[in-house]
Design an enzyme around this catalytic site. Structure first.
Site, PDB file in Angstrom:
ATOM      1  N   GLY A  50       7.542   3.765   3.604  1.00  0.00           N
ATOM      2  CA  GLY A  50       7.661   5.259   4.234  1.00  0.00           C
ATOM      3  C   GLY A  50       9.018   5.144   5.045  1.00  0.00           C
ATOM      4  N   ALA A  51       9.435   6.037   5.777  1.00  0.00           N
ATOM      5  CA  ALA A  51      10.768   5.965   6.570  1.00  0.00           C
ATOM      6  C   ALA A  51      10.819   4.891   7.187  1.00  0.00           C
ATOM      7  CB  ALA A  51      10.912   7.383   7.133  1.00  0.00           C
ATOM      8  N   GLY A  69       9.124   1.546   7.242  1.00  0.00           N
ATOM      9  CA  GLY A  69       8.917   0.362   6.791  1.00  0.00           C
ATOM     10  C   GLY A  69       7.920   0.481   5.591  1.00  0.00           C
ATOM     11  N   LEU A 112       0.755  -1.113  -0.064  1.00  0.00           N
ATOM     12  CA  LEU A 112      -0.003  -0.039  -0.068  1.00  0.00           C
ATOM     13  C   LEU A 112       0.858   1.270   0.014  1.00  0.00           C
ATOM     14  CD1 LEU A 112      -2.718  -0.894   2.631  1.00  0.00           C
ATOM     15  CD2 LEU A 112      -3.082  -0.907   0.272  1.00  0.00           C
ATOM     16  N   ASP A 140       6.917  13.780  12.224  1.00  0.00           N
ATOM     17  CA  ASP A 140       6.777  13.749  10.527  1.00  0.00           C
ATOM     18  C   ASP A 140       5.548  14.295  10.082  1.00  0.00           C
ATOM     19  OD1 ASP A 140       7.600  13.444   8.160  1.00  0.00           O
ATOM     20  OD2 ASP A 140       8.089  11.437   8.117  1.00  0.00           O
TER      21      ASP A 140
END
Ligand code: NAG
Ligand code: NAG
Ligand code: NAG
Ligand code: NAG
Ligand code: NAG
Ligand code: NAG
Ligand code: NAG
Length: 793
Positions: A513-514, A516, A510, A628
């Site tokens: 990201g940072a 995983g 899907l 973030d």
């Protein structure tokens, strides 16, 4: 009227000089000129100056004044550079005594600002001044006191007058460079259209308190006088010329004031070259070096650098790996011609980049970090390993400065000791597949089902969605153990095998990201079927107990604007988190996608995100800093309620790493300045990121838009500040009818955002206060001027 027509006809049929010299400069009421192919004009008595239309290209005309007797027909004043007049437009001294430029169907394009009493006649004077004269022969208005970019001998400028450079050599619309005789007595040059502060000037006369009038005297000196007439400062010339020359002082489109002379006779024996030649030194002498303030892009556009050419004029160039944004205008800046380095922790691509060396080149204003590098090599490694680093500057004394995009105020000069190391992708051909691609295709499909207006497409996609759902259902019978939520910790623990099966061997990705990769999964549960399973990037050095403690803390946070953590798996090297699935994808896709979400939907999203953050910061038992906040981390559920995802992970996964050695957490563009300085990190960094997000929500565009045509709009928060500062917030939402008709709220949101992005974290409001500001429960005070958000990308 008839006499004017006759004069124009005369101009057309007779050869220049003799016919024009006879022209009378006084224009009676009713006189008019039409913009057509004939460059029609009114002349001064001597015929040396003309006012009229100049053709600027396809049926576009400029109302201007120019030197008529020279070949170049150099323009010295213009009225409508921002709004060229179509073929057939007319400038008229109307019967009721007004000067009006109107298009062929009579709409006014330009008129001198209100002058009160009616005009009796107008005249193009021999010094180049076009005047409107009223009763008692009083000058009601004159071009000499309304200059564009040029000053002529005998012209005097009073305090408050602004002189604007044009946009480019051939485009007469106002550019960003200008100078102003300020009311404090200083003549000051600026490189941005809306300077916030007197100290933003790149050249100042230093006559504070006494400068009163700027004079270009007949013999060719431009100087500043005090109120009593004393000469305070010579601005351009130290040579006095004879009457055999035309002269002009112009603030050129490159931001430099230059004084030119031109022999009046074609073959004058002066020894000077034909045409215009420069006398005296330009102001400032080297603009590449003069701009020292952190506002705007510098002498050239963003990501470019300035160097003096052989002719001592500034030139703008792109560094290697960069190309001009607008190939027709080198002053518009450059853009990276490669896909930038990924900031995804798991694939830093360090080996995909190389550093190009450029001697004597620097972008001195925007270092975000200075690293202690003993050698050039460690400086290089430091930049390569940091995804935010676009350029490193290696100075002679062992200093290494990192700079990020957009680079501003770049310059190359032999006096700059040191070299720039420009980071460029080595193998551009593979760049597409390694970029931060959009992997959450299903989310997009489902999102577009809701957004799309085509019924057929909707049905088709619903069918596909149903089939996908069916296939997952048939598979999940394999999952033997029914899910039970453990009431004690409110969360379920899973085995790795269970999650492997639930995601069908991690088949459907899907997003990434940072922290995983996220996969879609299906659980057999009474309540929840679809889940998002986050496979965490493995890391060492943290005990199982610690991991569980953190995860349980995350699981205990429960708020309607946070993505709920349902369970986790902690099995040897495998660490996975199971979340509820958000069927409408990320806010980034929703906001920057093809169809703009309605203003009211965006208001809701802003308030939802603020509430979620407020809960994280203040209400939940463990105060969580997200680190973030960005549109990619805000997800939308089936009813388009927005929820913050990935909270708690910054602490969980990066607890022991220091921010300077690993590069920074978070995402470029949303990072508060304290990330880059050695300052403590508090929940105010989320407030900063929220401020950027809020402006993006207001305008439905990304904060950094390098392809923007207008430089002032490249960095959205800068532009928002400019609009706010000018009291023209409407400009931000011009094309958005809903928002435009709710302008009071837009104003409140913009002010709230400006508070959030204050440089000083202690000035930023708390998230609780922000929710109140957005909801209108408290008054939003006027935000202070801050330089934190200038180009903070
Ligand atoms: C224009 O009108 C003024 C006032 O009537 C007069 O003094 C001047 O001589 C006229 N100029 C020309 C060139 O006719
Ligand atoms: C001049 O530049 C402005 C600003 O970029 C632009 O909007 C305008 O169309 C240009 N005019 C011409 C005649 O090219
Ligand atoms: C004129 O004004 C300037 C600055 O205000 C001052 O220094 C100077 O003494 C004055 N000169 C005379 C003659 O008043
Ligand atoms: C202005 O012009 C006169 C000659 O008309 C000249 O003597 C003088 O030096 C010029 N400059 C200034 C600053 O007055
Ligand atoms: C150009 O110069 C020549 C000789 O110096 C002179 O005879 C002629 O009249 C000049 N022409 C003009 C237009 O001044
Ligand atoms: C590198 O790749 C980008 C994106 O695919 C492309 O726009 C750019 O033109 C390429 N640059 C070069 C130098 O091939
Ligand atoms: C660059 O990419 C191409 C296509 O993926 C690949 O064949 C080539 O080996 C790469 N070159 C280098 C130097 O990595």
């Amino acid at each position: 009227m008839a006499s004017v027509m006759l004069r124009i006809l005369l101009l057309l049929v007779t050869l220049p000089l003799s016919a024009r010299a006879q022209t009378n400069g006084n224009l009676t009421l009713g006189s008019s000129l039409t913009a057509d192919d004939r460059n029609s004009c009114w002349l001064s008595p001597s015929g040396e100056f003309a006012v009229g239309f100049r053709k600027m290209g396809q049926g576009a005309h400029l109302l201007a004044i120019w030197f008529e007797k020279i070949e170049e027909k150099t323009i010295v004043w213009s009225a409508n550079g921002d709004n060229l007049a179509p073929e057939g437009s007319k400038i008229q001294l109307t019967a009721d005594g007004r000067l009006v430029l109107a298009d062929p169907i009579g709409r006014q394009l330009w008129s001198p600002r209100s002058i009160g009493t009616p005009v009796m006649y107008a005249a193009m004077l021999d010094m180049g001044n076009f005047v409107l004269v009223g009763q008692n022969y009083i000058n009601l208005w004159e071009t000499f006191s309304q200059p564009t970019d040029t000053m002529l001998p005998t012209q005097q400028l009073d305090q408050g007058t602004k002189v604007h450079a044009r946009y480019s050599e051939t485009n007469y619309s106002a550019g960003r460079f200008h100078f102003k005789l300020r009311n404090d007595g200083n003549l000051a040059f600026y490189a941005t259209p809306n300077p916030w502060d007197a100290s933003d000037a790149y050249w100042v006369s230093k006559t504070s308190g006494s400068g009163f009038r700027l004079i270009f005297n007949q013999s060719g000196q431009v100087y500043l006088t005090a109120r009593n007439g004393t000469v305070l400062k010579l601005i351009t010339s130290d040579t006095v010329l004879t009457s055999g020359f035309y002269q002009r002082a112009i603030l050129e489109y490159d931001g430099v004031l230059r004084h030119y002379v031109h022999p009046k006779l074609a073959n004058s024996s002066s020894g000077l070259a034909k045409g215009w030649s420069m006398v005296s030194s330009p102001v400032p002498p080297n603009i590449c070096h003069s701009i020292t303030q952190t506002v705007g892009s510098g002498a050239c556009g963003f990501n470019s650098y300035c160097a003096l050419g052989d002719d001592q004029r500034p030139r703008c160039h792109c560094p290697p790996g960069y190309t001009l944004l607008d190939s027709t205008n080198e002053m518009n800046g450059c853009r990276q011609d490669f896909v930038p380095q990924s900031c995804d922790g798991s694939r830093l691509e360090t080996d995909q980049f190389a550093l190009h060396e450029m001697l004597h080149t620097d972008w001195p204003m925007y270092d975000y970090e200075r690293i202690a590098a003993q050698t050039e090599d460690s400086c290089r490694q430091g930049c390569l390993a940091d995804c935010f680093c676009a350029v490193a500057f290696w100075g002679r004394s062992g200093t290494c400065w990192k700079k990020k995009i957009p680079l501003s105020n770049g310059r190359m000069d032999l006096t700059d000791v040191g070299k720039a190391l420009i980071k460029v992708r080595i193998n551009n051909s593979t760049s597409k597949s390694t970029g931060n691609g959009n992997k959450n295709s299903t989310l997009i499909i489902i999102g577009s089902v809701l957004l799309s207006s085509s019924v057929f497409v909707n049905l088709l996609l619903l069918l596909i969605t149903y089939l996908i759902y069916r296939s997952f259902r048939s598979r999940d019978s394999k999952l033997s153990r029914p899910v039970q939520i453990n009431q004690a910790i409110g969360m379920q623990t899973f085995t790795y095998q269970e999650l492997q099966e639930a995601t069908y061997q991690f088949k459907e990705e899907l997003g990434r990201g940072a922290f995983g990769t996220v996969y879609k999964g299906v659980l057999r549960s009474e309540y929840i079927n679809f889940v998002a399973v986050k496979l965490l990037a493995t890391r060492t050095g943290e005990s199982e107990k610690e991991f569980e403690r953190e995860v349980i803390a995350i699981g205990q946070t429960n708020h309607k604007n946070l993505v709920q953590l349902l369970g986790y798996c902690n099995e040897g090297q495998h660490r996975l988190l199971v979340y509820e699935l958000m069927s409408n994808g990320t806010l980034a896709d929703f906001l920057f996608g093809a169809s703009r979400p309605s203003w009211y939907r965006r208001i809701e999203i802003a308030c939802d995100v603020a509430r979620g953050l407020s809960y994280l910061h203040d209400d939940c038992t463990r105060h969580i800093i997200h680190c973030d906040i960005k549109p990619q981390n805000i997800l939308l559920d089936g009813s388009l309620t927005s929820k913050i995802s990935d909270f708690g992970l910054a602490k969980l996964l990066m607890a022991n790493q220091t921010r300077t050695t690993t590069g920074v957490r978070g995402t470029i563009g949303y990072l508060a300045p304290e990330w880059f300085r050695n300052m403590p990190i508090s929940s105010k960094i989320d407030v900063y990121s929220f401020g950027i997000l809020l402006v993006e929500l207001i305008c439905c565009r990304k904060n950094y838009k390098p392809e923007s045509e207008i430089e002032a709009q490249i960095v959205l928060v800068d532009w928002a500040y400019d609009c706010y500062h000018d009291g023209n917030i409407l400009k931000l939402v011009e094309s958005d009818d809903e928002a435009s008709s709710d302008i009071k709220r837009v104003g409140r949101f913009v002010m709230t955002a400006l508070w959030c992005i204050q440089e000083d974290p202690s000035l930023r409001p708390t998230t609780k206060k922000i929710t109140q500001m957005l909801e209108g429960a408290v008054e939003v005070p006027v935000p202070p001027v801050s330089s934190s958000f200038i180009s903070s990308v």
